[in-house]
Design a protein around this motif. Sequence first.
Motif, PDB file in Angstrom:
ATOM      1  N   PHE A  18       0.848  -1.183   0.000  1.00  0.00           N
ATOM      2  CA  PHE A  18       0.000   0.000   0.000  1.00  0.00           C
ATOM      3  C   PHE A  18       0.886   1.235   0.000  1.00  0.00           C
ATOM      4  N   LYS A  19       0.329   2.352  -0.375  1.00  0.00           N
ATOM      5  CA  LYS A  19       1.068   3.620  -0.301  1.00  0.00           C
ATOM      6  C   LYS A  19       0.823   4.226   1.070  1.00  0.00           C
ATOM      7  N   TRP A  20       1.901   4.713   1.671  1.00  0.00           N
ATOM      8  CA  TRP A  20       1.847   5.323   2.999  1.00  0.00           C
ATOM      9  C   TRP A  20       2.388   6.730   2.865  1.00  0.00           C
ATOM     10  N   LYS A  21       1.596   7.713   3.240  1.00  0.00           N
ATOM     11  CA  LYS A  21       2.062   9.103   3.175  1.00  0.00           C
ATOM     12  C   LYS A  21       2.760   9.434   4.485  1.00  0.00           C
ATOM     13  N   VAL A  22       4.066   9.636   4.386  1.00  0.00           N
ATOM     14  CA  VAL A  22       4.881   9.962   5.554  1.00  0.00           C
ATOM     15  C   VAL A  22       5.985  10.899   5.101  1.00  0.00           C
ATOM     16  N   GLY A  23       6.284  11.891   5.897  1.00  0.00           N
ATOM     17  CA  GLY A  23       7.317  12.856   5.527  1.00  0.00           C
ATOM     18  C   GLY A  23       6.961  13.663   4.306  1.00  0.00           C
ATOM     19  N   GLY A  24       5.653  13.815   4.047  1.00  0.00           N
ATOM     20  CA  GLY A  24       5.205  14.615   2.909  1.00  0.00           C
ATOM     21  C   GLY A  24       5.195  13.894   1.578  1.00  0.00           C
ATOM     22  N   VAL A  64       6.972   9.443  14.541  1.00  0.00           N
ATOM     23  CA  VAL A  64       6.130   9.711  15.700  1.00  0.00           C
ATOM     24  C   VAL A  64       4.845   8.897  15.564  1.00  0.00           C
ATOM     25  N   ALA A  65       4.147   8.740  16.668  1.00  0.00           N
ATOM     26  CA  ALA A  65       2.947   7.900  16.694  1.00  0.00           C
ATOM     27  C   ALA A  65       1.930   8.296  15.626  1.00  0.00           C
ATOM     28  N   SER A  66       1.774   9.588  15.390  1.00  0.00           N
ATOM     29  CA  SER A  66       0.767  10.028  14.418  1.00  0.00           C
ATOM     30  C   SER A  66       1.044   9.502  13.010  1.00  0.00           C
ATOM     31  N   HIS A  67       2.297   9.236  12.672  1.00  0.00           N
ATOM     32  CA  HIS A  67       2.590   8.648  11.356  1.00  0.00           C
ATOM     33  C   HIS A  67       1.893   7.300  11.205  1.00  0.00           C
ATOM     34  N   PHE A  68       1.914   6.509  12.252  1.00  0.00           N
ATOM     35  CA  PHE A  68       1.383   5.148  12.192  1.00  0.00           C
ATOM     36  C   PHE A  68      -0.116   5.103  12.457  1.00  0.00           C
ATOM     37  N   LYS A  69      -0.628   6.055  13.200  1.00  0.00           N
ATOM     38  CA  LYS A  69      -2.058   6.073  13.516  1.00  0.00           C
ATOM     39  C   LYS A  69      -2.911   6.384  12.296  1.00  0.00           C
ATOM     40  N   GLU A  70      -2.290   6.874  11.239  1.00  0.00           N
ATOM     41  CA  GLU A  70      -2.999   7.153   9.986  1.00  0.00           C
ATOM     42  C   GLU A  70      -3.312   5.863   9.214  1.00  0.00           C
ATOM     43  N   LEU A  71      -2.605   4.791   9.528  1.00  0.00           N
ATOM     44  CA  LEU A  71      -2.738   3.536   8.780  1.00  0.00           C
ATOM     45  C   LEU A  71      -3.952   2.731   9.231  1.00  0.00           C
TER      46      LEU A  71
END
Length: 96
Positions: free
Chosen positions: A11-17, A68-75
Motif C-alpha cells: 500500500f502507499k503510505w504518506k509519511v514525511g510529505g 512519531v505515533a501520528s505517522h502510524f495512527k494514519e494507517l
Amino acid sequence: MSLTITKKLPFKWKVGGKEVQEVEVRPATMADVCDAEGEASAMQMNNFNIQMACRQVVRAGDFTGPFVASHFKELRANQFGVIVNAMREADQLGEG
C-alpha cells in the motif's frame, strides 16, 4: 551482514510529505522496549507496538524520521500489521 530488513509495502503510505511503499526496519534493543513502555504500557499492545515502530523503523522511502505515533495512527490496522511483521522479522534476525 546487515541487521535491517527492507520490505515493500502492499500500500502507499504518506509519511514525511511523500507517498512511500518501502520500509526499512532494525531489530529492537532493550532500550527501545523500555522507552516504548514509558510512552505506552506493554499492556496496551496497539499503543506499545506503535511506540516500538517509532523506534525500529529506520526509514520509509526516503524519509528517515524522526517517526512519531501520528505517522502510524494514519494507517489501517492491516496495513500497520505489515510493518509489525517486518519488525518481528528484524527482531528474529537480530537474535542470530
